[in-house]
Design a protein around this motif. Sequence first.
Motif, PDB file in Angstrom:
ATOM      1  N   VAL A  75      38.635   3.914 -32.696  1.00  0.00           N
ATOM      2  CA  VAL A  75      38.385   2.637 -33.215  1.00  0.00           C
ATOM      3  C   VAL A  75      38.882   2.200 -34.508  1.00  0.00           C
ATOM      4  N   LEU A  76      39.466   2.989 -35.227  1.00  0.00           N
ATOM      5  CA  LEU A  76      40.283   2.456 -36.345  1.00  0.00           C
ATOM      6  C   LEU A  76      41.448   1.622 -35.716  1.00  0.00           C
ATOM      7  N   LEU A  77      42.058   2.302 -34.879  1.00  0.00           N
ATOM      8  CA  LEU A  77      43.365   1.700 -34.315  1.00  0.00           C
ATOM      9  C   LEU A  77      42.957   0.407 -33.638  1.00  0.00           C
ATOM     10  N   ALA A  78      41.731   0.220 -32.964  1.00  0.00           N
ATOM     11  CA  ALA A  78      41.406  -0.961 -32.443  1.00  0.00           C
ATOM     12  C   ALA A  78      41.248  -1.994 -33.183  1.00  0.00           C
ATOM     13  N   ILE A  79      40.415  -1.691 -34.395  1.00  0.00           N
ATOM     14  CA  ILE A  79      40.346  -2.643 -35.495  1.00  0.00           C
ATOM     15  C   ILE A  79      41.842  -3.281 -36.006  1.00  0.00           C
ATOM     16  N   LEU A  80      42.648  -2.275 -36.113  1.00  0.00           N
ATOM     17  CA  LEU A  80      43.734  -2.667 -36.625  1.00  0.00           C
ATOM     18  C   LEU A  80      44.648  -3.762 -35.597  1.00  0.00           C
ATOM     19  N   PHE A  81      44.688  -3.437 -34.445  1.00  0.00           N
ATOM     20  CA  PHE A  81      45.130  -4.157 -33.431  1.00  0.00           C
ATOM     21  C   PHE A  81      44.355  -5.498 -33.222  1.00  0.00           C
ATOM     22  N   VAL A  82      43.394  -5.628 -33.421  1.00  0.00           N
ATOM     23  CA  VAL A  82      42.442  -6.999 -33.202  1.00  0.00           C
ATOM     24  C   VAL A  82      43.016  -7.855 -34.398  1.00  0.00           C
ATOM     25  N   TYR A  83      43.226  -7.294 -35.550  1.00  0.00           N
ATOM     26  CA  TYR A  83      43.300  -7.989 -36.941  1.00  0.00           C
ATOM     27  C   TYR A  83      44.877  -8.207 -37.243  1.00  0.00           C
ATOM     28  N   SER A  84      45.695  -7.345 -36.346  1.00  0.00           N
ATOM     29  CA  SER A  84      47.061  -7.741 -36.591  1.00  0.00           C
ATOM     30  C   SER A  84      47.854  -7.756 -35.181  1.00  0.00           C
ATOM     31  N   ARG A  85      48.172  -8.937 -34.619  1.00  0.00           N
ATOM     32  CA  ARG A  85      48.747  -9.190 -33.666  1.00  0.00           C
ATOM     33  C   ARG A  85      49.931  -8.650 -33.532  1.00  0.00           C
ATOM     34  N   PRO A  86      50.696  -8.820 -34.794  1.00  0.00           N
ATOM     35  CA  PRO A  86      52.269  -8.079 -34.542  1.00  0.00           C
ATOM     36  C   PRO A  86      52.134  -6.501 -34.160  1.00  0.00           C
ATOM     37  N   ILE A  87      51.314  -5.868 -34.920  1.00  0.00           N
ATOM     38  CA  ILE A  87      51.497  -4.602 -34.893  1.00  0.00           C
ATOM     39  C   ILE A  87      50.783  -4.307 -33.458  1.00  0.00           C
ATOM     40  N   ARG A  88      49.773  -4.852 -32.790  1.00  0.00           N
ATOM     41  CA  ARG A  88      49.742  -4.752 -31.480  1.00  0.00           C
ATOM     42  C   ARG A  88      50.463  -4.953 -30.652  1.00  0.00           C
ATOM     43  N   ALA A  89      51.284  -5.980 -30.856  1.00  0.00           N
ATOM     44  CA  ALA A  89      52.509  -6.429 -29.837  1.00  0.00           C
ATOM     45  C   ALA A  89      53.336  -5.193 -29.828  1.00  0.00           C
ATOM     46  N   ALA A  90      53.533  -4.832 -31.068  1.00  0.00           N
ATOM     47  CA  ALA A  90      54.804  -3.390 -31.328  1.00  0.00           C
ATOM     48  C   ALA A  90      54.224  -2.265 -30.893  1.00  0.00           C
ATOM     49  N   TYR A  91      52.985  -1.858 -31.022  1.00  0.00           N
ATOM     50  CA  TYR A  91      52.618  -0.609 -30.804  1.00  0.00           C
ATOM     51  C   TYR A  91      51.704  -0.206 -29.527  1.00  0.00           C
ATOM     52  N   PHE A  92      51.118  -1.234 -29.034  1.00  0.00           N
ATOM     53  CA  PHE A  92      50.164  -0.980 -27.931  1.00  0.00           C
ATOM     54  C   PHE A  92      50.696  -0.706 -26.775  1.00  0.00           C
ATOM     55  N   PRO A  93      52.478  -1.182 -26.334  1.00  0.00           N
ATOM     56  CA  PRO A  93      52.888  -0.528 -25.306  1.00  0.00           C
ATOM     57  C   PRO A  93      53.113   1.073 -25.363  1.00  0.00           C
ATOM     58  N   ALA A  94      53.413   1.476 -26.609  1.00  0.00           N
ATOM     59  CA  ALA A  94      53.584   2.868 -26.871  1.00  0.00           C
ATOM     60  C   ALA A  94      52.587   3.543 -26.723  1.00  0.00           C
ATOM     61  N   VAL A  95      51.376   3.021 -26.971  1.00  0.00           N
ATOM     62  CA  VAL A  95      50.089   3.918 -26.894  1.00  0.00           C
ATOM     63  C   VAL A  95      49.941   4.072 -25.277  1.00  0.00           C
ATOM     64  N   LEU A  96      50.198   2.607 -24.648  1.00  0.00           N
ATOM     65  CA  LEU A  96      49.955   2.677 -23.292  1.00  0.00           C
ATOM     66  C   LEU A  96      50.795   3.989 -22.413  1.00  0.00           C
ATOM     67  N   PHE A  97      52.213   3.772 -22.914  1.00  0.00           N
ATOM     68  CA  PHE A  97      53.204   4.734 -22.160  1.00  0.00           C
ATOM     69  C   PHE A  97      52.725   6.221 -22.551  1.00  0.00           C
ATOM     70  N   PHE A  98      52.221   6.483 -23.882  1.00  0.00           N
ATOM     71  CA  PHE A  98      51.559   7.871 -24.155  1.00  0.00           C
ATOM     72  C   PHE A  98      50.411   8.308 -23.241  1.00  0.00           C
ATOM     73  N   ASN A  99      49.692   7.128 -22.928  1.00  0.00           N
ATOM     74  CA  ASN A  99      48.638   7.487 -22.111  1.00  0.00           C
ATOM     75  C   ASN A  99      48.860   7.839 -20.493  1.00  0.00           C
ATOM     76  N   THR A 100      49.951   7.444 -20.011  1.00  0.00           N
ATOM     77  CA  THR A 100      50.503   7.636 -18.812  1.00  0.00           C
ATOM     78  C   THR A 100      50.745   9.184 -18.774  1.00  0.00           C
ATOM     79  N   ILE A 101      51.441  10.015 -19.703  1.00  0.00           N
ATOM     80  CA  ILE A 101      51.677  11.364 -19.329  1.00  0.00           C
ATOM     81  C   ILE A 101      50.439  12.069 -19.073  1.00  0.00           C
TER      82      ILE A 101
END
Length: 249
Positions: A75-101
């Motif tokens: 929830v906290l990271l989702a709020i951060l991603f919603v309010y900060s597009r650059p942080i979301r663009a930088a780190y959401f792919p890493a989170v997505l990759f981590f979830n594929t493991i």
Amino acid sequence: MNRAATILLPLLGALSILLVWQFVLPLLGVPAFIVPTPATVARKLVTDAGLLAANALPTALESVLGFLIGNLAAVLLAILFVYSRPIRAAYFPAVLFFNTIPILALAPIIVLIFGLGILPKIVIAAVICFFPTLVNMIRGLEMPTRSEFELFRILSASPFETFWRLRVPRSLPLLFTSLKISATTSVIGAIVGEWIGANQGLGALIIQSTFNYQTDRLYAAVITSSALGLLFFGSVVLAERLVMRRHPA
């Protein structure tokens, strides 16, 4: 379909499965040491109630703590991603990759890092809860329309008021959907962690029963873990009803 049918049909379905399990499988020659009958498993649930309860307690603790930590972080990271597009663009792919493991591949690494205590089981349960809540919470927080944001701007609402009175209520249905998923997957995560290394918990009991060919105890432990997941799921459903009564969609 009336309400009586919606209750009776699942009960009849479950009863038919139990009857086939109890009477048909033995007639087909399925050995009892592979698939014990429901009556045998029910007796084991009674005779080993103390053992099952003692092992269910650490699994329940690991599941609850993993559920709380994983969903809070999401929830906290989702709020951060919603309010900060650059942080979301930088780190959401890493989170997505981590979830594929796969969690079974990730679990030994977590145990290697955090040791053999309760902490790695909590971390594994938190990891398995994290991604569904993150994705649903991001989507929920972005659900308000442009006209709704414009209305709050005309009413001179502060950013916090817009978040608390518009974004959060809109995200609640999707949030509780992910929480209901996490309620059961947290138990799976705790049990996977216990498979990797533990001397107590339902996961450890399942492994011990499998190696010792105690199939009646194995099935009893599996049913206990399922009951644990259903209990958590029911708790989230109850919380959803209480919250949504105050904040209807």
